[in-house]
Design a protein around this motif. Structure first.
Motif, PDB file in Angstrom:
ATOM      1  N   ASP A 120      15.577   9.701   5.015  1.00 32.69           N
ATOM      2  CA  ASP A 120      15.328   8.287   4.748  1.00 32.69           C
ATOM      3  C   ASP A 120      15.075   8.066   3.260  1.00 32.69           C
ATOM      4  O   ASP A 120      14.682   8.991   2.532  1.00 32.69           O
ATOM      5  CB  ASP A 120      14.109   7.793   5.526  1.00 32.69           C
ATOM      6  CG  ASP A 120      14.279   7.887   7.036  1.00 32.69           C
ATOM      7  OD1 ASP A 120      15.403   8.154   7.503  1.00 32.69           O
ATOM      8  OD2 ASP A 120      13.269   7.690   7.741  1.00 32.69           O
ATOM      9  N   ILE A 122      13.012   5.286   0.550  1.00 34.30           N
ATOM     10  CA  ILE A 122      12.168   4.133   0.267  1.00 34.30           C
ATOM     11  C   ILE A 122      12.500   3.701  -1.153  1.00 34.30           C
ATOM     12  O   ILE A 122      12.375   4.499  -2.090  1.00 34.30           O
ATOM     13  CB  ILE A 122      10.667   4.460   0.372  1.00 34.30           C
ATOM     14  CG1 ILE A 122      10.310   4.991   1.762  1.00 34.30           C
ATOM     15  CG2 ILE A 122       9.820   3.238   0.043  1.00 34.30           C
ATOM     16  CD1 ILE A 122       8.861   5.471   1.870  1.00 34.30           C
ATOM     17  N   TYR A 146       9.243  -2.945  -0.806  1.00 36.42           N
ATOM     18  CA  TYR A 146       9.643  -1.608  -0.401  1.00 36.42           C
ATOM     19  C   TYR A 146      10.796  -1.784   0.588  1.00 36.42           C
ATOM     20  O   TYR A 146      10.647  -2.482   1.597  1.00 36.42           O
ATOM     21  CB  TYR A 146       8.524  -0.885   0.343  1.00 36.42           C
ATOM     22  CG  TYR A 146       7.309  -0.484  -0.454  1.00 36.42           C
ATOM     23  CD1 TYR A 146       7.293   0.684  -1.219  1.00 36.42           C
ATOM     24  CD2 TYR A 146       6.137  -1.239  -0.387  1.00 36.42           C
ATOM     25  CE1 TYR A 146       6.152   1.086  -1.901  1.00 36.42           C
ATOM     26  CE2 TYR A 146       4.989  -0.845  -1.067  1.00 36.42           C
ATOM     27  CZ  TYR A 146       5.001   0.313  -1.828  1.00 36.42           C
ATOM     28  OH  TYR A 146       3.863   0.701  -2.495  1.00 36.42           O
ATOM     29  N   VAL A 148      12.985   0.291   3.233  1.00 35.87           N
ATOM     30  CA  VAL A 148      13.085   1.548   3.958  1.00 35.87           C
ATOM     31  C   VAL A 148      14.475   1.612   4.588  1.00 35.87           C
ATOM     32  O   VAL A 148      14.833   0.765   5.414  1.00 35.87           O
ATOM     33  CB  VAL A 148      11.996   1.663   5.042  1.00 35.87           C
ATOM     34  CG1 VAL A 148      12.139   2.975   5.807  1.00 35.87           C
ATOM     35  CG2 VAL A 148      10.610   1.562   4.407  1.00 35.87           C
ATOM     36  N   VAL A 180      10.612   8.741   7.328  1.00 34.06           N
ATOM     37  CA  VAL A 180       9.393   8.104   6.855  1.00 34.06           C
ATOM     38  C   VAL A 180       9.041   6.937   7.769  1.00 34.06           C
ATOM     39  O   VAL A 180       9.885   6.431   8.507  1.00 34.06           O
ATOM     40  CB  VAL A 180       9.532   7.613   5.402  1.00 34.06           C
ATOM     41  CG1 VAL A 180       9.885   8.754   4.472  1.00 34.06           C
ATOM     42  CG2 VAL A 180      10.576   6.507   5.297  1.00 34.06           C
ATOM     43  N   PHE A 275       3.000   4.417   3.638  1.00 35.89           N
ATOM     44  CA  PHE A 275       4.018   5.161   4.386  1.00 35.89           C
ATOM     45  C   PHE A 275       3.659   6.643   4.404  1.00 35.89           C
ATOM     46  O   PHE A 275       2.966   7.140   3.513  1.00 35.89           O
ATOM     47  CB  PHE A 275       5.405   4.991   3.761  1.00 35.89           C
ATOM     48  CG  PHE A 275       5.895   3.578   3.684  1.00 35.89           C
ATOM     49  CD1 PHE A 275       6.356   2.921   4.820  1.00 35.89           C
ATOM     50  CD2 PHE A 275       5.884   2.897   2.475  1.00 35.89           C
ATOM     51  CE1 PHE A 275       6.794   1.606   4.748  1.00 35.89           C
ATOM     52  CE2 PHE A 275       6.326   1.588   2.394  1.00 35.89           C
ATOM     53  CZ  PHE A 275       6.775   0.935   3.536  1.00 35.89           C
TER      54      PHE A 275
END
Length: 392
Positions: A120, A122, A146, A148, A180, A275
């Motif tokens: 993942d 971010i 943010y 994701v 995440v 996170f």
């Protein structure tokens, strides 16, 4: 993701016939994590999403990385790095280990279609605006967001030409070696945000409608995998999804929606966690009321986090505890394990009696040593390590 969403058109039951107007079947694609034993989403394509006509290796040199040796606290100025390019190929590696890669980018062009098959991502938007386009739809992004992006999501970044900071989309990119999400202590057994969590489902934004490519023809997708980069050529553009449903999708959370946890005395860094990733944590420092014990000391105490390297990216406000160290907007500080760090001389006494703070920062704690990348070397200000030696 902790809860289910649906967008566009989907049939009433999964894995059943869902037909186009011409009578043909839509093509299902199940995108799932951990061997389909964790979160997943089911997407419905106009055409099969597996038709590739070419697969070409993209030769690139791996980023050179240097150990933090001699072991020192360090200060990097991200605004001194080169600007331009796109949010994928323009990334400048600052710090990395086997679990996480931290890069900075100031993009002024649309990226290619891209897919990170390692883990993942971010992406924290420092300034500028744009759109994250993906197989799930479009998602507008703004400063403080943010983003994701789940592993193996086909997407691209499109800066807004008339955004803040000219046409630049400035971002910190956190590439994980796995998945995440919100810390587990914020979630119920079934995945709902609990009452003590500093944010909840209402604070999250996700694509609301599918996104159809203007040209449904051949398209190329750049894929990052554990052996390098491969460029696939697809017979059809992957943005042909008419609907999707599930718990796995890109989403945005803005740092301004993080509700700080305060107390009578200074709270430890985990209260800022936003996170959790494999062997790293991401935290948000936002304006908050200072501690309210009558003898409280608002400035943080000197501390030695013996198991992690701490990166702080300063994105807004007044950084009281770093006063006199040269820290400013766009700075990153690295405080490694093995170095006891804390406020700059004079800031502890100066904090007493203050009622609130106006600082904004993103913190990444990595539980294995971070190595220095080319972006760190290019942007380093080399007097920071000695800044605690000033008289109080």
């Amino acid at each position: 993701m902790p809860y289910y969403r649906t967008a566009g058109s989907v049939p009433p039951k999964r894995h059943t016939q869902f037909r186009r107007r011409d009578g043909g079947l839509y093509a299902e694609e199940l995108q799932g994590e951990e061997g389909f034993s964790s979160d997943s989403s089911l997407l419905y394509h106009e055409r099969i999403p597996t038709a590739i006509t070419a697969a070409d290796a993209v030769e690139t040199e791996p980023d050179a990385l240097w150990p933090n040796h001699p072991l020192k606290p360090r200060h990097f100025r991200m605004h001194e790095l080169k600007t331009g390019g796109d949010l994928v190929s323009g990334r400048q590696a600052v710090l990395a280990n086997d679990d996480v890669r931290l890069s900075y980018v100031a993009a002024d062009a649309a990226s290619p279609l891209y897919r990170n098959a390692i883990g993942d991502e971010i992406v924290y938007i420092e300034s500028g605006r744009g759109v994250l386009e993906s197989v799930y739809g479009g998602l507008e992004v703004e400063p403080g967001d943010y983003l994701v992006v789940p592993a193996s999501t086909t997407h691209r970044w499109v800066p807004e030409p008339d955004s803040d900071d000219g046409a630049l989309l400035r971002a910190l990119v956190i590439e994980a070696g796995g998945h995440v999400g919100p810390p587990s202590r914020y979630l119920s057994q079934r995945g709902q945000f609990l009452e003590h969590a500093p944010y909840c489902e209402r604070d999250l934004r996700a694509p609301e409608q599918p996104l159809m490519a203007e040209d449904p023809g051949e398209a190329q997708v750049l894929v990052r995998h554990r052996h390098g980069l491969t460029r696939y050529t697809y017979a059809h553009h992957p943005f042909d999804v008419v609907g999707w449903a599930g718990c796995l999708y890109p989403y945005a959370f803005n740092i301004r929606d993080f509700e700080p946890i305060t107390g009578r005395i200074h709270q430890p860094p985990p209260v800022h966690q936003t996170f959790a990733g494999p062997n790293f944590a991401v935290c948000s420092f936002v304006p908050r009321k200072f501690d309210y014990h009558p003898l409280s000391i608002p400035a943080p105490y000197n501390h030695a986090n013996v198991d992690s390297d701490e990166l702080l990216f300063y994105v807004g406000g007044d950084f009281m505890s770093r006063k006199g160290a040269g820290i400013g907007l766009g700075s990153m500080s690295l405080h490694p394990a093995g170095f006891t760090h804390g406020p700059q001389p004079g800031s502890v006494e100066a904090s007493i009696g203050k009622e609130d703070t106006d600082e904004w920062a993103v913190m990444v704690d990595a539980f294995r040593p971070l190595h220095l990348g080319p972006g760190a070397r290019a942007g380093e200000e080399d007097t920071y390590a000695w800044s605690w030696g000033s008289p109080t």
